[in-house]
Design a protein around this motif. Structure first.
Motif, PDB file in Angstrom:
ATOM      1  N   PHE A  27       9.960  -1.894 -10.128  1.00 36.85           N
ATOM      2  CA  PHE A  27      11.097  -1.156  -9.574  1.00 36.85           C
ATOM      3  C   PHE A  27      10.563  -0.067  -8.647  1.00 36.85           C
ATOM      4  CE2 PHE A  27       9.812   0.262 -13.770  1.00 36.85           C
ATOM      5  CZ  PHE A  27       9.459   1.587 -13.528  1.00 36.85           C
ATOM      6  N   PRO A  28      11.388   0.441  -7.733  1.00 37.54           N
ATOM      7  CA  PRO A  28      10.959   1.570  -6.893  1.00 37.54           C
ATOM      8  C   PRO A  28      10.931   2.858  -7.702  1.00 37.54           C
ATOM      9  CG  PRO A  28      13.228   0.953  -6.391  1.00 37.54           C
ATOM     10  CD  PRO A  28      12.708  -0.091  -7.333  1.00 37.54           C
ATOM     11  N   LEU A  29       9.977   3.722  -7.395  1.00 37.12           N
ATOM     12  CA  LEU A  29       9.879   5.005  -8.087  1.00 37.12           C
ATOM     13  C   LEU A  29      10.940   5.974  -7.595  1.00 37.12           C
ATOM     14  CD1 LEU A  29       6.015   5.673  -8.208  1.00 37.12           C
ATOM     15  CD2 LEU A  29       7.500   4.949 -10.074  1.00 37.12           C
ATOM     16  N   SER A  30      11.344   6.879  -8.464  1.00 36.83           N
ATOM     17  CA  SER A  30      12.256   7.952  -8.062  1.00 36.83           C
ATOM     18  C   SER A  30      11.471   9.016  -7.301  1.00 36.83           C
ATOM     19  CB  SER A  30      12.909   8.582  -9.291  1.00 36.83           C
ATOM     20  OG  SER A  30      13.614   7.626 -10.049  1.00 36.83           O
ATOM     21  N   GLU A  31      12.120   9.721  -6.398  1.00 37.25           N
ATOM     22  CA  GLU A  31      11.436  10.733  -5.616  1.00 37.25           C
ATOM     23  C   GLU A  31      10.920  11.874  -6.470  1.00 37.25           C
ATOM     24  OE1 GLU A  31      13.485  12.109  -2.178  1.00 37.25           O
ATOM     25  OE2 GLU A  31      13.998  10.109  -1.471  1.00 37.25           O
ATOM     26  N   ASN A  32      11.531  12.099  -7.629  1.00 38.92           N
ATOM     27  CA  ASN A  32      11.077  13.173  -8.503  1.00 38.92           C
ATOM     28  C   ASN A  32       9.953  12.746  -9.431  1.00 38.92           C
ATOM     29  OD1 ASN A  32      12.710  11.500 -10.065  1.00 38.92           O
ATOM     30  ND2 ASN A  32      13.431  13.163 -11.364  1.00 38.92           N
ATOM     31  N   ASP A  33       9.494  11.507  -9.279  1.00 46.78           N
ATOM     32  CA  ASP A  33       8.361  11.046 -10.073  1.00 46.78           C
ATOM     33  C   ASP A  33       7.090  11.724  -9.559  1.00 46.78           C
ATOM     34  OD1 ASP A  33       6.057   9.337 -10.900  1.00 46.78           O
ATOM     35  OD2 ASP A  33       7.658   8.122 -11.778  1.00 46.78           O
ATOM     36  N   PRO A  34       6.251  12.279 -10.438  1.00 45.36           N
ATOM     37  CA  PRO A  34       5.033  12.958 -10.000  1.00 45.36           C
ATOM     38  C   PRO A  34       4.104  12.096  -9.153  1.00 45.36           C
ATOM     39  CG  PRO A  34       5.472  13.434 -12.307  1.00 45.36           C
ATOM     40  CD  PRO A  34       6.451  12.367 -11.901  1.00 45.36           C
ATOM     41  N   LEU A  35       4.149  10.772  -9.338  1.00 48.30           N
ATOM     42  CA  LEU A  35       3.257   9.883  -8.595  1.00 48.30           C
ATOM     43  C   LEU A  35       3.804   9.477  -7.232  1.00 48.30           C
ATOM     44  CD1 LEU A  35       1.817   7.452 -11.306  1.00 48.30           C
ATOM     45  CD2 LEU A  35       0.640   9.285 -10.091  1.00 48.30           C
ATOM     46  N   TYR A  36       5.073   9.790  -6.966  1.00 45.83           N
ATOM     47  CA  TYR A  36       5.708   9.356  -5.715  1.00 45.83           C
ATOM     48  C   TYR A  36       4.921   9.859  -4.506  1.00 45.83           C
ATOM     49  CZ  TYR A  36       9.529   8.308  -2.433  1.00 45.83           C
ATOM     50  OH  TYR A  36      10.287   7.813  -1.388  1.00 45.83           O
ATOM     51  N   ALA A  37       4.736  11.187  -4.438  1.00 47.97           N
ATOM     52  CA  ALA A  37       4.038  11.784  -3.300  1.00 47.97           C
ATOM     53  C   ALA A  37       2.556  11.425  -3.309  1.00 47.97           C
ATOM     54  CB  ALA A  37       4.221  13.304  -3.315  1.00 47.97           C
ATOM     55  N   GLU A  38       1.973  11.315  -4.500  1.00 46.66           N
ATOM     56  CA  GLU A  38       0.547  11.002  -4.600  1.00 46.66           C
ATOM     57  C   GLU A  38       0.244   9.617  -4.048  1.00 46.66           C
ATOM     58  OE1 GLU A  38      -2.915  10.606  -8.074  1.00 46.66           O
ATOM     59  OE2 GLU A  38      -0.989  11.584  -8.516  1.00 46.66           O
ATOM     60  N   ILE A  39       1.092   8.645  -4.375  1.00 44.63           N
ATOM     61  CA  ILE A  39       0.883   7.284  -3.872  1.00 44.63           C
ATOM     62  C   ILE A  39       1.060   7.228  -2.362  1.00 44.63           C
ATOM     63  CG2 ILE A  39       1.803   4.933  -3.913  1.00 44.63           C
ATOM     64  CD1 ILE A  39       2.465   5.383  -6.873  1.00 44.63           C
ATOM     65  N   LEU A  40       2.078   7.905  -1.849  1.00 38.13           N
ATOM     66  CA  LEU A  40       2.291   7.937  -0.402  1.00 38.13           C
ATOM     67  C   LEU A  40       1.071   8.496   0.326  1.00 38.13           C
ATOM     68  CD1 LEU A  40       5.980   9.182   0.063  1.00 38.13           C
ATOM     69  CD2 LEU A  40       5.049   6.955   0.705  1.00 38.13           C
ATOM     70  N   LYS A  41       0.484   9.531  -0.222  1.00 40.14           N
ATOM     71  CA  LYS A  41      -0.645  10.202   0.414  1.00 40.14           C
ATOM     72  C   LYS A  41      -1.910   9.359   0.359  1.00 40.14           C
ATOM     73  CE  LYS A  41      -3.334  14.491   0.219  1.00 40.14           C
ATOM     74  NZ  LYS A  41      -3.495  15.803  -0.482  1.00 40.14           N
ATOM     75  N   GLN A  42      -2.152   8.735  -0.798  1.00 34.85           N
ATOM     76  CA  GLN A  42      -3.406   8.026  -0.987  1.00 34.85           C
ATOM     77  C   GLN A  42      -3.381   6.593  -0.465  1.00 34.85           C
ATOM     78  OE1 GLN A  42      -4.804   8.310  -5.028  1.00 34.85           O
ATOM     79  NE2 GLN A  42      -4.361  10.499  -5.170  1.00 34.85           N
ATOM     80  N   TRP A  43      -2.194   6.007  -0.337  1.00 37.88           N
ATOM     81  CA  TRP A  43      -2.105   4.600   0.073  1.00 37.88           C
ATOM     82  C   TRP A  43      -2.670   4.384   1.475  1.00 37.88           C
ATOM     83  CZ3 TRP A  43      -0.922   0.372  -2.724  1.00 37.88           C
ATOM     84  CH2 TRP A  43      -0.660  -0.822  -2.030  1.00 37.88           C
ATOM     85  N   GLU A  44      -2.340   5.292   2.393  1.00 35.53           N
ATOM     86  CA  GLU A  44      -2.793   5.121   3.776  1.00 35.53           C
ATOM     87  C   GLU A  44      -4.301   5.252   3.905  1.00 35.53           C
ATOM     88  OE1 GLU A  44      -0.862   4.087   6.046  1.00 35.53           O
ATOM     89  OE2 GLU A  44       0.962   4.228   4.829  1.00 35.53           O
ATOM     90  N   ASN A  45      -4.926   5.968   2.971  1.00 34.39           N
ATOM     91  CA  ASN A  45      -6.377   6.171   3.034  1.00 34.39           C
ATOM     92  C   ASN A  45      -7.150   5.107   2.279  1.00 34.39           C
ATOM     93  OD1 ASN A  45      -5.935   8.588   4.452  1.00 34.39           O
ATOM     94  ND2 ASN A  45      -5.727   9.756   2.545  1.00 34.39           N
ATOM     95  N   SER A  46      -6.433   4.135   1.718  1.00 27.99           N
ATOM     96  CA  SER A  46      -7.102   3.077   0.961  1.00 27.99           C
ATOM     97  C   SER A  46      -7.125   1.793   1.784  1.00 27.99           C
ATOM     98  CB  SER A  46      -6.374   2.831  -0.369  1.00 27.99           C
ATOM     99  OG  SER A  46      -5.089   2.293  -0.130  1.00 27.99           O
ATOM    100  N   ASP A  47      -8.133   1.003   1.553  1.00 23.42           N
ATOM    101  CA  ASP A  47      -8.279  -0.290   2.231  1.00 23.42           C
ATOM    102  C   ASP A  47      -8.277  -1.402   1.197  1.00 23.42           C
ATOM    103  OD1 ASP A  47      -8.568   0.913   4.775  1.00 23.42           O
ATOM    104  OD2 ASP A  47     -10.706   1.279   4.359  1.00 23.42           O
ATOM    105  N   GLU A  48      -7.809  -2.570   1.625  1.00 23.40           N
ATOM    106  CA  GLU A  48      -7.801  -3.717   0.707  1.00 23.40           C
ATOM    107  C   GLU A  48      -9.208  -4.277   0.563  1.00 23.40           C
ATOM    108  OE1 GLU A  48      -4.784  -6.676   1.067  1.00 23.40           O
ATOM    109  OE2 GLU A  48      -3.416  -5.325   2.067  1.00 23.40           O
TER     110      GLU A  48
END
Length: 202
Positions: free
Chosen positions: A181-202
């Protein structure tokens, strides 16, 4: 309108929400009326202007109808080698009807049974098992899974939707199958995933 069990008058707001114009005894489908009432409460709990007028006691009562963020101590592993090993075990995305408004091709029973307060896959355009499976595998490949495991399977896997919304997949018992399911914006990991996803490579 009166509650048959408690014998008390229903507040005016609920009478208006359920479309009742009289104060007579409750009639018709009681379950449907309760669903409409709960949906109205959920709507009010998300209305910022109304929440600003709520007393602390009423706000506490309303909190039971909003989605609580659980597992706030979840941590992202970032171990891509372990993610590759998990992928070799063939994890599968199954789904859960409680997070579906549109049944898609998941083959669930029942096909869909969306529950008020739960985040839905429909809101991020995940309508097929193929899309969900690809997101699950991408999250594992990038190391976006929890440090907590159960019988060798990570309890949580995260990914980013095409709309740049963080998603979470949860392990179904210990079978290697997941629902998400999609995370809620108030989930502590919401902002963390957004920030770290772009800096990660497959």
């Amino acid at each position: 309108m009166k509650d048959r069990k408690a014998g008390k008058r229903t507040p005016r707001f609920f009478r208006e929400t359920t479309g009742r114009k009289d104060d007579g005894p409750a009639c018709g489908n009681g379950r449907e009326l309760r669903k409409q009432r709960d949906a109205a409460i959920l709507h009010l709990s998300r209305c910022r202007e109304y929440n600003g007028l709520l007393s602390p006691l009423w706000r506490r009562f309303m909190s039971k109808y909003t989605r609580a963020v659980k597992g706030h101590k979840r941590k992202i592993s970032h171990d891509k080698e372990l993610g590759a090993q998990i992928l070799q075990k063939k994890p599968r995305y199954i789904g859960n009807p409680h997070h579906k408004r549109n049944p898609g091709n998941f083959g669930l029973r029942p096909p869909s049974a969306a529950v008020a307060g739960k985040n839905l896959c429909d809101d991020v355009a995940v309508f097929t098992r193929e899309i969900a499976q690809k997101l699950l595998e991408t999250g594992l490949r990038r190391g976006f899974f929890s440090t907590a495991v159960c019988n060798g399977w990570p309890r949580n896997v995260w990914a980013l939707s095409a709309q740049k919304i963080p998603l979470e997949a949860r392990l179904d018992q210990d079978s290697g199958t997941y629902h998400g399911f999609p995370l809620s914006e108030n989930d502590p990991l919401y902002a963390e995933i957004l920030k770290q996803w772009e800096n990660s490579d497959e």
